[in-house]
Design an enzyme around this catalytic site. Structure first.
Site, PDB file in Angstrom:
ATOM      1  N   HIS A  69       0.292  -1.087   0.355  1.00  0.00           N
ATOM      2  CA  HIS A  69       1.587  -1.000  -0.325  1.00  0.00           C
ATOM      3  C   HIS A  69       1.453  -0.139  -1.570  1.00  0.00           C
ATOM      4  O   HIS A  69       0.579  -0.369  -2.408  1.00  0.00           O
ATOM      5  CB  HIS A  69       2.079  -2.395  -0.716  1.00  0.00           C
ATOM      6  CG  HIS A  69       2.458  -3.252   0.454  1.00  0.00           C
ATOM      7  ND1 HIS A  69       3.575  -3.011   1.214  1.00  0.00           N
ATOM      8  CD2 HIS A  69       1.845  -4.332   1.004  1.00  0.00           C
ATOM      9  CE1 HIS A  69       3.652  -3.924   2.180  1.00  0.00           C
ATOM     10  NE2 HIS A  69       2.606  -4.728   2.076  1.00  0.00           N
ATOM     11  N   CYS A 122       4.197   3.482   1.171  1.00  0.00           N
ATOM     12  CA  CYS A 122       5.463   3.952   0.598  1.00  0.00           C
ATOM     13  C   CYS A 122       5.167   4.919  -0.546  1.00  0.00           C
ATOM     14  O   CYS A 122       4.206   4.737  -1.293  1.00  0.00           O
ATOM     15  CB  CYS A 122       6.278   2.766   0.090  1.00  0.00           C
ATOM     16  SG  CYS A 122       6.849   1.648   1.399  1.00  0.00           S
TER      17      CYS A 122
END
Length: 339
Positions: free
Chosen positions: A157, A199
Site C-alpha cells: 500500500h 497506489c
C-alpha cells in the site's frame, strides 16, 4: 570484482608477462566486466489476510525469476509469510494467483529471507546499502558489485511519495532515492530495474537521481492501483492488475528469449490496468527495446568453452587484470568460466 574459475588438466603451466591476446578474448573480457550477474530483491510490504493479493504478487515474480535462472542464493525475498498457514486459508500451505488455482506459488521450495516483523524499512535500507549488522547470515545479504543487474520489485500500500511497511511505518520516495544513490556510490550495482505495484506508484521513483536505473510503476500520482479478481473459495482478491499482466507476459519468456524490456514496459495498457502505468527511463543509458528482458529477470552466465587441443595463448581475467597463459597442448574442461 570478477571471479574466474580456470580448470586445466595439464602437466605444467608457464605464466608469462606477454601482453598478446586474441581480439575475441579481449572483447569477451570487456563485455563480462560490465554485466556479470543478476540479483532480485522482492518485497511485500503489507500483512493481514485481506492483503492476500500482495503475497501472491511477490511470490509470482519470485517464481518467474527462479524459472528464468536466478538462483535462490541471489534472490532476497521479504514477506510477512502469514497467508499460507492463516486459519482462514481453506487450502493450508498454499498461495494462488489465479481463481483456477492451477499454480501454487508458495510451492515446495520457497526460501523466505526476511519474514514477519523482519520486513521493516530499516532492514530494507540496510540490505540495499550493505550496512547490515555483523554476523548477518549470508542468505540475508545483498552481495552485489559493480557488475550486478538488480531487479527491485515492491508491492503493498502506497501514497503520494511513500510506501507503507506493515501498517506501522513507511519509507518515503526521498529515502528510497538516497538508498539507491548510496548503492551507486558504493559500486553495488551496474543497472537497476525498479518495479512497484502500489497506489500512486510513480511517486516512489520521481526523486531518483542515480544513473542506470529504469523504473516502472503501476499507477501515476493521484491514481489507485487496482486488484484483478476474487477467488470466491478463498474469499479475497488474489492478485493485482499490473502484476497479473506482467506475469502473463513473463510466462511466455524463456531463458533464451529475444523479448525486450521495452516490450515488457507495455504489458498493461490503461484499458486493462484501469490505472496509468508510469515509466521513467531518463536515468537509463540504454534503449529499453535493445535490452533483453533476461538482463533483469534471468541469469547471466557468460561462458567461453574451448574443447580439443590448443597451442595458442588465452586470456585470464582475474581481479580486473588481463594476462596471457602459454597453453602448450592440453585439454580444457572447460577452459574459462566467468560468473
Amino acid at each position: 570484482m570478477l571471479f574466474v574459475l580456470l580448470m586445466i588438466l595439464a602437466l605444467s603451466c608457464n605464466v608469462q608477462g606477454d601482453e598478446r591476446y586474441s581480439k575475441e578474448f579481449q572483447e569477451f573480457a570487456a563485455r563480462s566486466k560490465n554485466h556479470t550477474n543478476n540479483w532480485a530483491v522482492l518485497v511485500d510490504t503489507s500483512r493481514f489476510w485481506f492483503n492476500y493479493r500482495h503475497v501472491a504478487n511477490v511470490l509470482s515474480i519470485y517464481r518467474s525469476v527462479k524459472r528464468l535462472g536466478i538462483p535462490d542464493s541471489q534472490i532476497i525475498l521479504m514477506i510477512a509469510d502469514d497467508m499460507a498457514c492463516n486459519p482462514r486459508n481453506p487450502r493450508p500451505a498454499t498461495v494462488f494467483n489465479n481463481a483456477n488455482q492451477h499454480i501454487n506459488v508458495y510451492g515446495d521450495d520457497v526460501e523466505v529471507d526476511y519474514r514477519g516483523y523482519e520486513v521493516t524499512v530499516e532492514n530494507f535500507v540496510r540490505l540495499l546499502t550493505g550496512r547490515l549488522q555483523p554476523g548477518t547470515p549470508r542468505s540475508k545479504q545483498l552481495l552485489t558489485d559493480e557488475g550486478s543487474n538488480i531487479l527491485i520489485y515492491l508491492t503493498g500500500h502506497g501514497g503520494d511519495g511513500f510506501l507503507k511497511f506493515q501498517d506501522s511505518e513507511e519509507i518515503t520516495s526521498q529515502e528510497m532515492a538516497d538508498a539507491l544513490e548510496q548503492m551507486w556510490q558504493k559500486q553495488r550495482y551496474h543497472e537497476i530495474f525498479f518495479m512497484i505495484d502500489t497506489c500512486q506508484a510513480a511517486s516512489m521513483y520521481e526523486r531518483f537521481y542515480s544513473p542506470n536505473i529504469l523504473a516502472v510503476g503501476s499507477s501515476l500520482v493521484g491514481e489507485d492501483s487496482l486488484s484483478h479478481h476474487v477467488d470466491s473459495s478463498i474469499g479475497v482478491y488474489i492478485i493485482d492488475r499490473y502484476t497479473y499482466y506482467a506475469l502473463e507476459f513473463l510466462e511466455n519468456v524463456t531463458p533464451n528469449s529475444t523479448k525486450s524490456m521495452g516490450e515488457f514496459l507495455t504489458v498493461c495498457p490503461k484499458r486493462v490496468c484501469i490505472s496509468t502505468v508510469g515509466i521513467r527511463k531518463d536515468l537509463f543509458r540504454r534503449d529499453p527495446y535493445s535490452v533483453p528482458i533476461t538482463d533483469f529477470f534471468g541469469s547471466v552466465r557468460p561462458v567461453k568453452v574451448i574443447s580439443g587441443d590448443l597451442d595458442e595463448d588465452i586470456v585470464i581475467v582475474k581481479d580486473e587484470t588481463v594476462r596471457t597463459v602459454k597453453t602448450g597442448r592440453y585439454r580444457y574442461v572447460p577452459p574459462l568460466v566467468i560468473s
